[in-house]
Write a protein that holds these residues in place. Sequence first.
Motif, PDB file in Angstrom:
ATOM      1  N   GLU A   1      36.745  41.851  32.332  1.00 62.49           N
ATOM      2  CA  GLU A   1      36.925  42.619  33.263  1.00 62.49           C
ATOM      3  C   GLU A   1      35.773  43.187  34.245  1.00 62.49           C
ATOM      4  N   MET A   2      34.860  43.123  33.872  1.00 59.40           N
ATOM      5  CA  MET A   2      33.656  43.961  34.605  1.00 59.40           C
ATOM      6  C   MET A   2      32.969  42.917  35.697  1.00 59.40           C
ATOM      7  N   ARG A   3      32.929  41.585  35.268  1.00 57.56           N
ATOM      8  CA  ARG A   3      32.633  40.649  36.248  1.00 57.56           C
ATOM      9  C   ARG A   3      33.481  40.398  37.367  1.00 57.56           C
ATOM     10  N   PRO A   4      34.891  39.969  37.056  1.00 55.77           N
ATOM     11  CA  PRO A   4      35.805  40.147  38.112  1.00 55.77           C
ATOM     12  C   PRO A   4      35.856  41.349  39.152  1.00 55.77           C
ATOM     13  N   ALA A   5      35.799  42.537  38.554  1.00 52.09           N
ATOM     14  CA  ALA A   5      35.819  43.816  39.253  1.00 52.09           C
ATOM     15  C   ALA A   5      34.591  43.883  40.121  1.00 52.09           C
ATOM     16  N   ASN A   6      33.384  43.169  39.753  1.00 55.56           N
ATOM     17  CA  ASN A   6      32.378  43.323  40.672  1.00 55.56           C
ATOM     18  C   ASN A   6      32.424  42.583  41.616  1.00 55.56           C
ATOM     19  N   ASP A   7      33.290  41.336  41.877  1.00 57.51           N
ATOM     20  CA  ASP A   7      33.448  40.580  43.003  1.00 57.51           C
ATOM     21  C   ASP A   7      34.513  41.035  43.891  1.00 57.51           C
ATOM     22  N   PRO A   8      34.001  41.503  45.112  1.00 54.29           N
ATOM     23  CA  PRO A   8      34.975  42.097  46.188  1.00 54.29           C
ATOM     24  C   PRO A   8      36.159  41.250  46.468  1.00 54.29           C
ATOM     25  N   LYS A   9      36.165  39.925  46.154  1.00 54.20           N
ATOM     26  CA  LYS A   9      37.366  39.002  46.720  1.00 54.20           C
ATOM     27  C   LYS A   9      38.264  39.571  45.715  1.00 54.20           C
ATOM     28  N   GLU A  10      37.917  39.600  44.287  1.00 50.75           N
ATOM     29  CA  GLU A  10      39.083  39.925  43.214  1.00 50.75           C
ATOM     30  C   GLU A  10      39.189  41.187  42.798  1.00 50.75           C
ATOM     31  N   ARG A  11      38.611  42.115  43.759  1.00 50.32           N
ATOM     32  CA  ARG A  11      38.693  43.594  43.152  1.00 50.32           C
ATOM     33  C   ARG A  11      39.811  43.945  43.923  1.00 50.32           C
TER      34      ARG A  11
ATOM     35  N   VAL B   1      45.361  47.178  27.963  1.00 52.88           N
ATOM     36  CA  VAL B   1      45.770  47.898  29.383  1.00 52.88           C
ATOM     37  C   VAL B   1      45.604  46.861  30.534  1.00 52.88           C
ATOM     38  N   PHE B   2      44.608  46.275  30.553  1.00 53.21           N
ATOM     39  CA  PHE B   2      44.369  45.332  31.679  1.00 53.21           C
ATOM     40  C   PHE B   2      45.401  44.129  31.397  1.00 53.21           C
ATOM     41  N   GLU B   3      45.614  43.663  30.371  1.00 50.09           N
ATOM     42  CA  GLU B   3      46.447  42.588  30.160  1.00 50.09           C
ATOM     43  C   GLU B   3      47.672  42.953  30.444  1.00 50.09           C
ATOM     44  N   THR B   4      48.263  43.967  30.315  1.00 52.01           N
ATOM     45  CA  THR B   4      49.482  44.501  30.343  1.00 52.01           C
ATOM     46  C   THR B   4      49.707  44.687  32.004  1.00 52.01           C
ATOM     47  N   THR B   5      48.696  45.132  32.384  1.00 48.77           N
ATOM     48  CA  THR B   5      48.718  45.277  34.029  1.00 48.77           C
ATOM     49  C   THR B   5      48.846  43.998  34.688  1.00 48.77           C
ATOM     50  N   LEU B   6      48.078  42.715  34.469  1.00 50.67           N
ATOM     51  CA  LEU B   6      48.173  41.788  34.687  1.00 50.67           C
ATOM     52  C   LEU B   6      49.616  40.987  34.525  1.00 50.67           C
TER      53      LEU B   6
END
Length: 777
Positions: free
Chosen positions: A672-682, A768-773
């Motif tokens: 969760e944290m690493r993808p969110a820190n990537d502007p392309k995946e944010r 929660v994140f898995e449900t969102t995806l």
Amino acid sequence: MAYQKVNADQRAQGHSPYLDNDELQATALELEWDMEKELEEPGFDHFRLDGAVQHHLGNSQSPDLDLEPIQPSSSPKGRFQRLQEDPDYVSHYTRQAPKSNRCSFFQILKVFCTALILFIFGIVMGYYALKKCPSPLTSQERNNPHVYHEILKEIKAENIKQIYRDLLQFPGEDDVDVAMKILVQWSSQGLEDARLVNYSVLLDLPGSSSNTVTLKNSGECFYPSGQQCNRETKTLHNQDLLYSYAAYSAKGTLEAELVDIQYGTTEDLIRIQAITNVTKKIALLKLGQSPLLYKLSLLEDAGFGGVLLYIDPCDLPKTTDLDDKAFMVSLNSGGDPSTPGYASIDGSYRQNRLNLTTLLVQPISAVLAKKLVSLPEDTVQKDSCIPLQLPATGKKVISLNIQSVSTYKTISNVIGYLKGTVFPDRYIIIGSHHNSLNTYGGQEWASSTAIITAFIQALMLKVKRGWRPDRTIVFCSWGGTSFGNIGSYEWAEDLKRVLQRNVVAYISLHNPVRGNSTLHPVASPSLQQLAAESQSFNCVEKTRCPGSNVSSVQIQGDSDYFINHLGVPAMQFSYEDIKSSENPSFLSEALFPVHTTKTEELDPTFSLHETIAKLTGQVTLQIANEPVLPFNALDIALEVQNSLKGEEVDIPQLLTVASHLRDTAELFQSDEMRPANDPKERAPIRVRMLNDVLQSLEKSFLVHQVPPGLYRNILYRLDERTSQFSVLLKALEQCKLHQSNETIQAALSEVLNSINSAQVYFKAGLDVFETTLAGKK
């Protein structure tokens, strides 16, 4: 107008009570006449009837309406239908073609020149408008490290020094007066929303004369500093003597035998109780090794009647000479004692809590302690130091007289807001304090206030050029800190529901320059990595970077409520003197009367103040502007595992749930944290969800019941020498003292539930994140 008439006529067909048919027909005739007048006016030379008729017919959107009874002149397109039906329309309303195009050419040229002049004028005006009012920065520009550097380079040592001296020149001694001066300073820097917040609170102040200690064997009377009572009367009214006391101690006179219990550990108590009855006796206690309130609670439970408190010279750095100085301590765990757990606002119920302990507590100087133990004053030698200890032979009986006055006074906080643009409902709080009710605590309050004011000054220079943080920064100067962090407690209790939801982090500036040897950063586990990175960032331009390790240990000051009641991640940078490994902690609980020159002796160029200001500013800007909060979830799990190491605590259930917490934290951080820190995946919604989880990481570690003086947030250790959970260590000591396992079982249950709660919290965030995806797919 015509469209309104259609509606009117439609209402007429429906027998509207407001219009009758005669009125409708009259209105229609008037409209027809108006249209004919309009067509006679200039400007209709090139009127194309056919196109207009086709246009209106093609846009009819009400084919089911019965328009037969409606007069043509009142229809949206009837104005032009009626004209077309007139056989004399062309002869009446069509004008002859102009004989020459010369007039048209000059008109076109005139219009063209006018438009060109206006266009050029508009370009010039726009250029100067943009130059004067720069466009707002984008989110990427706001959290650009280059922007941080531009802000921090405006913080200069000479500015901090000048602010510091301006603060000390203020003659007022009232808390409200000093707070008002700080408010004026902050407002003059451009801080738009700054205000005073006042609370009427119960303070314990010294009486008209100093407390005394009398040796019954010889009849000698001493003040807490070690001076004899028969000195000149003007010495009686010296502020240093009056404020050598313990706030909220019991009052009265006690004559009893003096018992040396050293640091008041459980081992010391077990040793003393084995050889003598300590009921109603006076303990000779050294400050350090454990929180004062914890040690006093043990002495109170044991049955002591009074305490003489001092600092052994061997525990102080060699460069510090405080032998002849008494000091002040507060026995208040936090907030207004008369309103425990709720704010001191108008109408609040005031409890009768004049004394917070049954013990008569009196701080004394090392000089007086040496006289009591019958040792010469020059016991500190060049190469070694002899710890003070009462001789085993012979009894010493003393009379302790303590007189202080409890009264209500107004405490003022200065609160200023720099509103954020993206997340204005998320707060980063920076706290300093002001202290004007006595001379104790020295002038370090002016140091912390000067640093926070210099940071405000640098920020507002950038704000005036169009910059603003993403999150709101709240600047606070607290009142009543030396009496138990009263100002911060009352404000936080007053706004508790708001702060629980909104506060992201607390940055402390409590006593930032207490030495000049070592930089000592303290941070909650989730902020340790940010603290280390900030030191590297600010050392790029320096030839020698201070070497220091970031730790999570209990600290003094107004961060207390935010750490222990709100579960907010906190951080503090300060300079200290070099301390040997044998030196006990918690000596900073003593407030010495350090005078104005002390701060400038420690840091004559104010370069240390500048470093603290820039470090504080760096972490504040990053937390306020990074899209994803710069908190480290995995570091919390690692801190928990490290706190369970050792032979004292070897409980399989604790180790198992700590292992599960680490696994979940690793998954959370990687997925969760690493993808969110990537502007392309944010994605904005995922970033907000992630930040909500990160903001509340430490709330799971707040336990309900802890001994006095210990942090409720179990992530913080007692000091640098211990790595285990403090609640477990103290519970083990209680077991040895009372020969019962009940305390340790309760503490183990608290720790187990905290770790499990954190693990469940991380797991719920992942779900929660898995449900969102899944929903998006």
